[in-house]
Design an enzyme around this catalytic site. Structure first.
Site, PDB file in Angstrom:
ATOM      1  N   ARG A  30      55.952  68.666  79.852  1.00 45.15           N
ATOM      2  CA  ARG A  30      56.955  67.768  79.277  1.00 45.15           C
ATOM      3  C   ARG A  30      56.508  66.313  79.408  1.00 45.15           C
ATOM      4  NH1 ARG A  30      61.108  70.790  77.741  1.00 45.15           N
ATOM      5  NH2 ARG A  30      61.562  72.630  79.005  1.00 45.15           N
ATOM      6  N   ASP A  31      56.749  65.550  78.336  1.00 49.07           N
ATOM      7  CA  ASP A  31      56.458  64.119  78.361  1.00 49.07           C
ATOM      8  C   ASP A  31      57.369  63.441  79.383  1.00 49.07           C
ATOM      9  OD1 ASP A  31      55.024  62.039  76.084  1.00 49.07           O
ATOM     10  OD2 ASP A  31      56.502  61.195  77.479  1.00 49.07           O
ATOM     11  N   ILE A  32      56.803  62.517  80.132  1.00 46.19           N
ATOM     12  CA  ILE A  32      57.563  61.842  81.195  1.00 46.19           C
ATOM     13  C   ILE A  32      58.630  60.907  80.613  1.00 46.19           C
ATOM     14  CG2 ILE A  32      56.118  59.766  81.502  1.00 46.19           C
ATOM     15  CD1 ILE A  32      56.207  60.374  84.533  1.00 46.19           C
ATOM     16  N   GLU A  96      48.036  55.712  73.760  1.00 49.59           N
ATOM     17  CA  GLU A  96      48.093  55.059  75.075  1.00 49.59           C
ATOM     18  C   GLU A  96      47.236  55.777  76.108  1.00 49.59           C
ATOM     19  OE1 GLU A  96      52.234  54.945  76.017  1.00 49.59           O
ATOM     20  OE2 GLU A  96      52.639  53.325  74.599  1.00 49.59           O
ATOM     21  N   VAL A  97      47.166  57.098  75.996  1.00 49.12           N
ATOM     22  CA  VAL A  97      46.382  57.881  76.963  1.00 49.12           C
ATOM     23  C   VAL A  97      45.175  58.455  76.224  1.00 49.12           C
ATOM     24  CG1 VAL A  97      46.385  59.830  78.555  1.00 49.12           C
ATOM     25  CG2 VAL A  97      48.448  58.430  78.309  1.00 49.12           C
ATOM     26  N   HIS A 101      46.066  64.476  72.788  1.00 49.20           N
ATOM     27  CA  HIS A 101      47.267  65.262  73.070  1.00 49.20           C
ATOM     28  C   HIS A 101      48.073  65.378  71.799  1.00 49.20           C
ATOM     29  CE1 HIS A 101      47.691  61.012  74.150  1.00 49.20           C
ATOM     30  NE2 HIS A 101      48.898  61.072  73.611  1.00 49.20           N
ATOM     31  N   HIS A 103      51.782  65.714  70.465  1.00 46.95           N
ATOM     32  CA  HIS A 103      53.194  65.604  70.808  1.00 46.95           C
ATOM     33  C   HIS A 103      53.942  66.658  70.018  1.00 46.95           C
ATOM     34  CE1 HIS A 103      53.061  61.384  72.521  1.00 46.95           C
ATOM     35  NE2 HIS A 103      51.961  61.344  71.782  1.00 46.95           N
TER      36      HIS A 103
HETATM   37  P1  5GP Z   1      50.260  58.367  73.195  1.00 49.04           P
HETATM   38  O1  5GP Z   1      50.974  57.042  73.001  1.00 49.04           O
HETATM   39  O2  5GP Z   1      48.939  58.160  73.879  1.00 49.04           O
HETATM   40  O3  5GP Z   1      50.165  59.170  71.958  1.00 49.04           O
HETATM   41  O4  5GP Z   1      51.198  59.202  74.155  1.00 49.04           O
HETATM   42  C1  5GP Z   1      51.044  59.247  75.533  1.00 49.04           C
HETATM   43  C2  5GP Z   1      52.268  59.968  76.081  1.00 49.04           C
HETATM   44  O5  5GP Z   1      51.996  60.343  77.414  1.00 49.04           O
HETATM   45  C3  5GP Z   1      53.529  59.100  76.100  1.00 49.04           C
HETATM   46  O6  5GP Z   1      54.546  59.735  75.331  1.00 49.04           O
HETATM   47  C4  5GP Z   1      53.876  59.007  77.584  1.00 49.04           C
HETATM   48  O7  5GP Z   1      55.269  59.017  77.828  1.00 49.04           O
HETATM   49  C5  5GP Z   1      53.168  60.223  78.165  1.00 49.04           C
HETATM   50  N1  5GP Z   1      52.749  60.063  79.543  1.00 49.04           N
HETATM   51  C6  5GP Z   1      52.037  59.024  80.045  1.00 49.04           C
HETATM   52  N2  5GP Z   1      51.804  59.200  81.352  1.00 49.04           N
HETATM   53  C7  5GP Z   1      52.373  60.396  81.681  1.00 49.04           C
HETATM   54  C8  5GP Z   1      52.456  61.129  82.906  1.00 49.04           C
HETATM   55  O8  5GP Z   1      51.957  60.724  83.962  1.00 49.04           O
HETATM   56  N3  5GP Z   1      53.115  62.313  82.872  1.00 49.04           N
HETATM   57  C9  5GP Z   1      53.667  62.791  81.721  1.00 49.04           C
HETATM   58  N4  5GP Z   1      54.293  63.980  81.803  1.00 49.04           N
HETATM   59  N5  5GP Z   1      53.603  62.132  80.549  1.00 49.04           N
HETATM   60  C10 5GP Z   1      52.964  60.940  80.526  1.00 49.04           C
END
Ligand code: 5GP
Length: 118
Positions: A30-32, A96-97, A101, A103
């Site tokens: 699950r997304d945090i 961001e990460v 991934h 979603h």
């Molecule tokens: P991006 O913006 O890279 O597509 O999405 C990164 C997602 O990773 C974001 O929705 C953010 O809430 C989620 N996220 C970032 N750090 C963590 C974490 O430590 N644990 C979890 N479960 N989700 C994370």
């Protein structure tokens, strides 16, 4: 060699996450910071920083991400109403990460795919 992110630590269970599924290729949790009633991230277990870095040898893991997303959508009860699968790439994509991934978002009408006017 690309740098690991927090997602590698989640895969190895070194930091806590609500892991819903894991096998030899992918992990889903699950997304945090959920943006919808169901917001799950499906990731490959090996580090691929961005969609730009995908190679033919990644196809098995990427295909598994799709089948796992479909299974989790079904388990979450959102398959019939529908959901959205998103993979952001780099700055303009809002990534961001830097560990790719998918979603899985659903549980309510999600509106237009992009904000109007942007
Ligand atoms: P991006 O913006 O890279 O597509 O999405 C990164 C997602 O990773 C974001 O929705 C953010 O809430 C989620 N996220 C970032 N750090 C963590 C974490 O430590 N644990 C979890 N479960 N989700 C994370």
């Amino acid at each position: 060699m690309a740098e690991e992110t927090i997602f590698s630590k989640i895969i190895r269970r070194e930091i806590p996450a609500d892991i819903l599924y894991q096998d030899e290729l992918v992990t889903a949790f699950r997304d945090i910071s959920p943006q919808a009633p169901t917001h799950i991230l499906v990731i490959p277990n090996h580090l691929i920083p961005t969609a730009n870095d995908v190679k033919a040898s990644d196809e098995k893991a990427l295909g598994r991400m799709m089948t796992v997303a479909a299974k989790l959508a079904d388990e979450a009860g959102i398959a019939e109403d529908g959901y959205r699968l998103i993979m952001n790439c780099n700055k303009h994509g809002g990534q961001e990460v830097y560990h790719i991934h998918m979603h899985l978002l659903g549980g309510k009408p999600l509106g237009p795919m992009l904000s109007r006017g942007e």
